[in-house]
Structures are given as C-alpha cells and as structure tokens.
Write a protein that holds these residues in place. Sequence first.
Motif, PDB file in Angstrom:
ATOM      1  N   ILE A 104      13.325  -6.709  16.061  1.00 30.05           N
ATOM      2  CA  ILE A 104      12.506  -5.532  16.392  1.00 30.05           C
ATOM      3  C   ILE A 104      11.188  -5.635  15.632  1.00 30.05           C
ATOM      4  CG2 ILE A 104      12.432  -3.006  16.473  1.00 30.05           C
ATOM      5  CD1 ILE A 104      15.473  -2.979  15.994  1.00 30.05           C
ATOM      6  N   SER A 105      10.081  -5.517  16.334  1.00 30.87           N
ATOM      7  CA  SER A 105       8.773  -5.565  15.670  1.00 30.87           C
ATOM      8  C   SER A 105       7.710  -4.896  16.530  1.00 30.87           C
ATOM      9  CB  SER A 105       8.371  -7.020  15.413  1.00 30.87           C
ATOM     10  OG  SER A 105       7.074  -7.085  14.870  1.00 30.87           O
ATOM     11  N   GLN A 106       7.074  -3.901  15.964  1.00 37.15           N
ATOM     12  CA  GLN A 106       5.973  -3.250  16.669  1.00 37.15           C
ATOM     13  C   GLN A 106       4.892  -4.259  16.988  1.00 37.15           C
ATOM     14  OE1 GLN A 106       2.400  -1.826  17.741  1.00 37.15           O
ATOM     15  NE2 GLN A 106       2.443  -2.430  15.582  1.00 37.15           N
ATOM     16  N   SER A 107       4.375  -4.916  15.945  1.00 35.08           N
ATOM     17  CA  SER A 107       3.228  -5.813  16.111  1.00 35.08           C
ATOM     18  C   SER A 107       3.617  -7.104  16.816  1.00 35.08           C
ATOM     19  CB  SER A 107       2.649  -6.164  14.741  1.00 35.08           C
ATOM     20  OG  SER A 107       3.631  -6.860  13.957  1.00 35.08           O
ATOM     21  N   VAL A 347      -2.940  14.208   3.910  1.00 28.20           N
ATOM     22  CA  VAL A 347      -4.285  14.739   4.185  1.00 28.20           C
ATOM     23  C   VAL A 347      -4.689  15.706   3.076  1.00 28.20           C
ATOM     24  CG1 VAL A 347      -5.638  16.199   5.763  1.00 28.20           C
ATOM     25  CG2 VAL A 347      -4.144  14.415   6.697  1.00 28.20           C
ATOM     26  N   MET A 348      -3.761  16.593   2.693  1.00 29.50           N
ATOM     27  CA  MET A 348      -4.073  17.580   1.649  1.00 29.50           C
ATOM     28  C   MET A 348      -4.385  16.910   0.307  1.00 29.50           C
ATOM     29  SD  MET A 348      -1.238  20.461   2.548  1.00 29.50           S
ATOM     30  CE  MET A 348      -1.329  21.343   4.127  1.00 29.50           C
ATOM     31  N   LEU A 349      -3.771  15.767   0.082  1.00 28.42           N
ATOM     32  CA  LEU A 349      -4.028  15.046  -1.173  1.00 28.42           C
ATOM     33  C   LEU A 349      -5.260  14.149  -1.066  1.00 28.42           C
ATOM     34  CD1 LEU A 349      -0.367  13.991  -2.150  1.00 28.42           C
ATOM     35  CD2 LEU A 349      -1.710  15.891  -3.084  1.00 28.42           C
ATOM     36  N   GLY A 350      -5.894  14.168   0.089  1.00 31.21           N
ATOM     37  CA  GLY A 350      -7.125  13.391   0.271  1.00 31.21           C
ATOM     38  C   GLY A 350      -6.908  11.893   0.388  1.00 31.21           C
ATOM     39  N   LYS A 351      -5.736  11.493   0.831  1.00 28.05           N
ATOM     40  CA  LYS A 351      -5.456  10.061   0.945  1.00 28.05           C
ATOM     41  C   LYS A 351      -5.979   9.499   2.278  1.00 28.05           C
ATOM     42  CE  LYS A 351      -3.110  10.350  -2.873  1.00 28.05           C
ATOM     43  NZ  LYS A 351      -3.927  10.318  -4.093  1.00 28.05           N
ATOM     44  N   ASN A 352      -6.128   8.196   2.289  1.00 33.39           N
ATOM     45  CA  ASN A 352      -6.583   7.522   3.502  1.00 33.39           C
ATOM     46  C   ASN A 352      -5.371   7.299   4.421  1.00 33.39           C
ATOM     47  OD1 ASN A 352      -7.536   5.843   5.481  1.00 33.39           O
ATOM     48  ND2 ASN A 352      -8.705   4.538   4.074  1.00 33.39           N
ATOM     49  N   VAL A 353      -5.129   8.274   5.282  1.00 33.12           N
ATOM     50  CA  VAL A 353      -3.892   8.313   6.061  1.00 33.12           C
ATOM     51  C   VAL A 353      -3.718   7.085   6.960  1.00 33.12           C
ATOM     52  CG1 VAL A 353      -2.687   9.604   7.858  1.00 33.12           C
ATOM     53  CG2 VAL A 353      -3.849  10.818   6.028  1.00 33.12           C
ATOM     54  N   ASP A 354      -4.784   6.705   7.641  1.00 34.14           N
ATOM     55  CA  ASP A 354      -4.634   5.617   8.616  1.00 34.14           C
ATOM     56  C   ASP A 354      -4.601   4.238   7.958  1.00 34.14           C
ATOM     57  OD1 ASP A 354      -4.358   7.127  10.899  1.00 34.14           O
ATOM     58  OD2 ASP A 354      -6.530   7.247  11.259  1.00 34.14           O
ATOM     59  N   GLN A 355      -5.212   4.144   6.769  1.00 34.05           N
ATOM     60  CA  GLN A 355      -5.225   2.841   6.090  1.00 34.05           C
ATOM     61  C   GLN A 355      -4.854   2.990   4.635  1.00 34.05           C
ATOM     62  OE1 GLN A 355      -9.143   1.336   7.445  1.00 34.05           O
ATOM     63  NE2 GLN A 355      -7.882  -0.444   7.962  1.00 34.05           N
ATOM     64  N   PRO A 356      -3.579   3.261   4.359  1.00 34.84           N
ATOM     65  CA  PRO A 356      -3.166   3.443   2.972  1.00 34.84           C
ATOM     66  C   PRO A 356      -3.439   2.193   2.134  1.00 34.84           C
ATOM     67  CG  PRO A 356      -1.269   3.513   4.487  1.00 34.84           C
ATOM     68  CD  PRO A 356      -2.486   3.379   5.319  1.00 34.84           C
ATOM     69  N   ARG A 357      -3.604   2.438   0.850  1.00 31.34           N
ATOM     70  CA  ARG A 357      -3.935   1.328  -0.060  1.00 31.34           C
ATOM     71  C   ARG A 357      -2.839   0.255  -0.010  1.00 31.34           C
ATOM     72  NH1 ARG A 357      -2.676   4.882  -5.527  1.00 31.34           N
ATOM     73  NH2 ARG A 357      -0.406   4.638  -5.433  1.00 31.34           N
ATOM     74  N   ASN A 358      -3.217  -0.946  -0.225  1.00 25.65           N
ATOM     75  CA  ASN A 358      -2.298  -2.098  -0.364  1.00 25.65           C
ATOM     76  C   ASN A 358      -1.531  -2.475   0.902  1.00 25.65           C
ATOM     77  OD1 ASN A 358      -3.058  -1.703  -3.016  1.00 25.65           O
ATOM     78  ND2 ASN A 358      -1.108  -0.789  -3.624  1.00 25.65           N
ATOM     79  N   LEU A 359      -1.757  -1.776   1.997  1.00 22.80           N
ATOM     80  CA  LEU A 359      -0.950  -2.045   3.200  1.00 22.80           C
ATOM     81  C   LEU A 359      -1.800  -2.571   4.346  1.00 22.80           C
ATOM     82  CD1 LEU A 359       1.332   1.123   3.217  1.00 22.80           C
ATOM     83  CD2 LEU A 359       2.030  -1.224   2.727  1.00 22.80           C
ATOM     84  N   ALA A 360      -1.172  -3.359   5.202  1.00 17.89           N
ATOM     85  CA  ALA A 360      -1.839  -3.847   6.411  1.00 17.89           C
ATOM     86  C   ALA A 360      -0.990  -3.484   7.610  1.00 17.89           C
ATOM     87  CB  ALA A 360      -1.999  -5.361   6.335  1.00 17.89           C
ATOM     88  N   LYS A 361      -1.618  -3.375   8.762  1.00 20.26           N
ATOM     89  CA  LYS A 361      -0.863  -2.994   9.952  1.00 20.26           C
ATOM     90  C   LYS A 361       0.174  -4.045  10.320  1.00 20.26           C
ATOM     91  CE  LYS A 361       0.416  -0.447  13.366  1.00 20.26           C
ATOM     92  NZ  LYS A 361       1.419   0.588  12.982  1.00 20.26           N
TER      93      LYS A 361
END
Length: 366
Positions: A104-107, A347-361
């Motif tokens: 199973i893999s999205q990408s 969102v409330m914590l001001g994080k980058n929701v679509d591109q969280p740190r250290n992660l890749a799609k």
Amino acid sequence: EKNNFDHFMLKEIYEQPSAITDTYRGRLQVDAGLIRMAGVDDNLERFLNAKRIVIVACGTSWHAGLVAEYIFEDLARIPVEVEYASEFRYRNPIINSDDVVIAISQSGETADTMAAIKLAKEKGAFVFGVCNVVGSSISRETHAGAYTHAGPEIGVASTKAFTTQITVLTLIALKLAKAKGTISNSDFHMHLRELETIPGKVELALESNDHIKKVADKYKDARNCLYLGRGFNFPVALEGALKLKEISYIHAEGYPAAEMKHGPIALIDEEMPVVVIATRKGHYEKVVSNIQEIKSRQGKIIGIVTEGDTSVRDLADYVIEVPDTIEALTPLLTTIPLQLLSYHIAVMLGKNVDQPRNLAKSVTVE
Ligand code: M6R
C-alpha cells in the motif's frame, strides 16, 4: 489549487466524500450485487488459493493495512500479517509462492515499500499494489493492483489517501468473502449498501468542524496526548496520534484501549487529554469502562461517539459525534474528526500544516 481552503490538508479532508465515491465508482455495483475490480478478477485464483496475505507499507498506509487486517480476517477469513516495509525488507522474511503480498502506498514511490516488493517477488509471491499515483514506480513494479483514485494529495499529512485505501481494501475483502462463501448473501448485500452511504456520512461527520475547532482550542497547549481505540478502530487511534505528531509536533501515542492498564495508564493525570474512539458498535461497553478508568485518574476525555450517544457524553469532557454505520466501516467515519482535530491544533499553534518540518511527501530514500 487550494480553492477556498487555507491549506491543502483541509481541502483534502473535505474532498473525502467525493474521493471515496471516486474510489468505488464502477467497482461497487449495488443493484447487480457485485464488485468489479479487474486487478482482482484477473487474479482471483491467486487470491483464493492464498494461505495468507502479507501487507507491507509505511506510515499512514501501514495504518490502512492494519484496518485491512481486521476486515480481511473478519469477512474473508484469510490470515493477514501487516509489516512495516522497512522491517520486512531486512528481516529475511518467510515468504512462499502461495502468499499474496499487498503493498500500500499513496505516492507509489516509497523506497522501503519498493524494496519489500522486490524481495517478495524474488521469493515468488504474487504482489498486488494499492497506490494513488497512477503510473508510479510501485504501480509498475507490482504484478497487479487497484488504484485508490483519490486525486492528487499535496499535504504531507495523508488524509484522503487513508480513507480511500481502506475503501479499496474493503472492496477486495468483500469480493473475496463472496467468492469464498465466507459471507452470506444478505450480509454481502448489506455491506454493499452500507458502503454506498459512507460518502454522505463522511459529509455529516465534517459538519462537526466548528465544534472540533473549539475542542482544538481547549487542548492545543497539551504537551502529550493519548489516542485509544479497540478492534477496527485501534489502527484509527494510531493514525490519529500520527496526524497530531507530524503537523502539530505534540507528542502523541495511540494504543489499543485495553492495553492502557499495562503501562500507559501511569501517564494519566489532569494534564493529559485522551482521545477515545467509542462508537456504539464493537466493544462499546468495554471502551466505556476504559473511559471510567481514565476519568477516575482525572484524565481529560474527548470521545468520538456514535450520534445520539449518552453514556460517553456523561463521562467525557467533550464528545464529537459521527453517524452510525456497521462496525467494519466505522474507521471511515471515526478518522474524520481526528484529522480535523490535528489540523486545527496545528493551525492554532502556527505550524506549517502542509509542509511540516523534517518531512517530505514521498520518502524515496531509506
Ligand atoms: O506514499 P506512501 O503511502 O508510501 O507514504 C507512506 C508514509 O511516508 C506516509 O503515509 C507518511 O507517514 C505520511 N506523512 C503520514 O501522514
């Protein structure tokens, strides 16, 4: 394009009713009472002769595999093992030529999953892919497969890919159950009809968004969070915790609710929010008693409940309702509020929701 949504993740959460419909379009034929899937139909003997099914995946896709384990074993009575692709590939796994491996893999590009597929092929297994990206490396490397047809998923946090993976795997399980005779005709038809109602019910679950935002506001400053579920909803608890971790950076753990007393209960105090999936079907009474145990230790309880529930409401600090459905399909509904909860907290914590740190799609390296 984000259309009118602030983030791709929110857009993709809201796309789930149509994404799930796209997943079963042309496959689920309720009136004719059948499920058509070329990749399965063309290889039906391989599936029916399989002594077991081994599922390999990573992250959220691995969680979809865990849900599938419950569904396949319950409906089609085929033993299932679910493996992290990264462990499987280096473990000298025992794989036989009569095993069916489902990747199973999205990408369709995840390196560990790809390596697991190559290994399983070398050992003579039949490998079936469940991918979202058409023409991806994994979809080409597998012997056959079924696409999820969820449309592009841009947000790093996987949402619609998860629910559509579960949809595809449910269709396969039902199809095999019918062919093997492990499900009665009436039960089979009931499942098909119920599956057809899911997109509308996801729509209803999404209507709790404003309420979920209030719950998010209440718990956004938590340092830790526990997620509990049982049966089909145990993997949903894992997925809820992963979603919170990856986009809000709040430490979260998912557990089978009954496992709590073997350790994690020691963590519970008035600072600890505990999200409990407590839908009316499946071990409901037992989950309610787990909730009582949390409450007596001053834990804060957020219950994901079936609409109209009163028992959990009396005990919980907040409840979030989802529509009623048959037990095997509850993960498609209980996942929705967990996605929204982590979204709003991030969102409330001001994080980058679509591109969280250290992660890749897509994780194309080991
Ligand atoms: O593309 P894949 O489904 O193979 O990706 C697997 C994981 O990397 C992925 O699900 C990851 O855990 C997500 N960021 C979770 O939201």
